[in-house]
Design a protein around this motif. Structure first.
Motif, PDB file in Angstrom:
ATOM      1  N   UNK A 118       0.378  -0.806  -0.193  1.00  0.00           N
ATOM      2  CA  UNK A 118      -0.221   0.091   0.683  1.00  0.00           C
ATOM      3  C   UNK A 118       0.970   1.228   0.036  1.00  0.00           C
ATOM      4  N   UNK A 119       0.484   2.386  -1.244  1.00  0.00           N
ATOM      5  CA  UNK A 119       1.486   3.122  -1.465  1.00  0.00           C
ATOM      6  C   UNK A 119       0.112   4.623  -1.153  1.00  0.00           C
ATOM      7  N   UNK A 120       0.770   5.249   0.257  1.00  0.00           N
ATOM      8  CA  UNK A 120       0.231   6.761   0.359  1.00  0.00           C
ATOM      9  C   UNK A 120       0.506   7.098  -0.905  1.00  0.00           C
ATOM     10  N   UNK A 121       1.088   8.322  -0.850  1.00  0.00           N
ATOM     11  CA  UNK A 121       1.103  10.010  -2.256  1.00  0.00           C
ATOM     12  C   UNK A 121       0.970  11.054  -1.010  1.00  0.00           C
ATOM     13  N   UNK A 130       0.971  21.955 -15.031  1.00  0.00           N
ATOM     14  CA  UNK A 130      -0.163  22.254 -13.702  1.00  0.00           C
ATOM     15  C   UNK A 130      -0.703  21.044 -13.148  1.00  0.00           C
ATOM     16  N   UNK A 131      -0.534  20.029 -13.558  1.00  0.00           N
ATOM     17  CA  UNK A 131      -1.130  19.066 -13.348  1.00  0.00           C
ATOM     18  C   UNK A 131      -1.493  18.517 -11.489  1.00  0.00           C
ATOM     19  N   UNK A 132      -2.085  17.676 -10.608  1.00  0.00           N
ATOM     20  CA  UNK A 132      -1.278  17.841  -9.814  1.00  0.00           C
ATOM     21  C   UNK A 132      -1.745  16.074  -9.712  1.00  0.00           C
ATOM     22  N   UNK A 133      -0.436  15.361  -8.716  1.00  0.00           N
ATOM     23  CA  UNK A 133      -0.245  13.897  -9.359  1.00  0.00           C
ATOM     24  C   UNK A 133      -1.506  13.104  -8.374  1.00  0.00           C
ATOM     25  N   UNK A 134      -1.932  12.311  -8.494  1.00  0.00           N
ATOM     26  CA  UNK A 134      -2.683  11.722  -8.404  1.00  0.00           C
ATOM     27  C   UNK A 134      -3.142  10.117  -8.152  1.00  0.00           C
ATOM     28  N   UNK A 135      -4.038   9.369  -8.354  1.00  0.00           N
ATOM     29  CA  UNK A 135      -3.614   7.854  -7.529  1.00  0.00           C
ATOM     30  C   UNK A 135      -3.534   6.611  -9.465  1.00  0.00           C
ATOM     31  N   UNK A 166      -6.680   1.540  -6.835  1.00  0.00           N
ATOM     32  CA  UNK A 166      -7.093   3.286  -5.707  1.00  0.00           C
ATOM     33  C   UNK A 166      -8.309   2.905  -4.530  1.00  0.00           C
ATOM     34  N   UNK A 167      -7.717   3.435  -3.615  1.00  0.00           N
ATOM     35  CA  UNK A 167      -8.793   3.931  -3.030  1.00  0.00           C
ATOM     36  C   UNK A 167      -8.328   5.501  -2.162  1.00  0.00           C
ATOM     37  N   UNK A 168      -9.026   6.750  -3.153  1.00  0.00           N
ATOM     38  CA  UNK A 168      -9.564   7.614  -3.477  1.00  0.00           C
ATOM     39  C   UNK A 168      -8.191   7.662  -3.539  1.00  0.00           C
ATOM     40  N   UNK A 169      -8.241   9.425  -4.109  1.00  0.00           N
ATOM     41  CA  UNK A 169      -6.962  10.156  -4.117  1.00  0.00           C
ATOM     42  C   UNK A 169      -5.204   9.968  -4.667  1.00  0.00           C
TER      43      UNK A 169
END
Length: 279
Positions: A118-121, A130-135, A166-169
């Protein structure tokens, strides 16, 4: 020799059939635990004083080809390997002391056993566009290295993945076909940089979230980068800009350093190192 990071050289040797998977893992783990010669140099010399910010750096690599590609799946040369670490970031990294650290990941942990990770970003990673990184970006980037059509040097490792969700972003869950305590080491490979995705697909290879942004790329000749002012780590990117040039001939590369044409060169043999010591 070349200017690849030690664990990327291991990956290339695996891909070329010079190492078995077991040998690779043994060496990769040893690398993470024991550190490297370059790590020792960084810790005793480069980290001994606070680096100054600013200026322009010129670096000469020994590998580069007109067929070089920015596509991280195609680990084509030392030049592109250097670039993959410069303009991209990976989930994990081997630090200057040879220790495994989270990078894009804020933290990682084993699930039920070592076949689940499990990786928490981090929430402050922004791509150069400009894009925010997500899962979603992590899943799309890693997923490209799997499947029958994949030409990735990392394919044999990434096909261990039987579940990528993924579990959310900001949480990515990876399920492997067998337990692997070494898996986070593998995720620090240069070709596993995380790229921005659109509707689940990676479409641009020249945009990353690394500490430098790409300004120009001429395959086999040079690359130009500038500092990313929005990078999430303050202890990176001390020079304002840099140019990476390919000089394949070792004598020409050494002469470029001696004449001041470049500031740093890769792949110095012991004879050349002795000659340069007194300068």
């Amino acid at each position: 020799g070349d200017n690849m990071k030690p664990h990327d050289k291991l990956i290339q040797e695996l891909h070329q059939g010079k190492l078995s998977r077991r040998e690779f893992l043994q060496k990769a783990v040893a690398l993470g635990a024991a550190g490297t010669v370059s790590g020792s140099l960084f810790s005793t010399q480069a980290l001994a004083s606070t680096p100054k910010r600013g200026g322009h750096m010129r670096v000469a690599t020994n590998q580069g080809s007109s067929t070089d590609s920015l596509n991280p799946i195609l680990l084509t040369s030392g030049h592109t390997n250097f670039l993959h670490y410069t303009i991209h970031n990976q989930l994990t990294e081997i630090d200057a002391y040879g220790q495994l650290q989270p990078l894009i990941a804020e933290s990682f942990e084993i699930g039920a056993d070592a076949s689940e990770w499990v990786f928490k970003l981090r929430k402050d990673v922004v791509f150069h566009n400009g894009k925010t990184l997500t899962s979603d970006d992590v899943i799309a980037s890693l997923g490209r290295h799997r499947g029958e059509e994949s030409a990735s040097a990392m394919k044999s490792f990434m096909e261990q993945i039987v579940g990528l969700s993924k579990d959310g972003d900001h949480i990515v869950k990876i399920k492997l076909d067998t337990a692997s305590v070494d898996f986070p080491v593998i995720l620090g490979a240069s070709s596993l940089g995380i790229l921005p995705s659109v509707n689940g697909k990676v479409e641009a290879f020249d945009v990353g979230c690394g500490s430098y942004m790409l300004e120009a790329f001429e395959p086999g000749q040079y690359s130009k980068v500038k500092r990313n002012p929005n990078h999430f780590m303050s202890d990176r990117a001390f020079v304002d800009s840099a140019e990476i040039v390919t000089i394949a001939d070792p004598t020409a590369r050494t002469n470029a350093l001696l004449t001041g044409e470049v500031d740093v060169i890769a792949d110095i043999d012991s004879t050349t190192a002795d000659r340069l010591k007194g300068r």
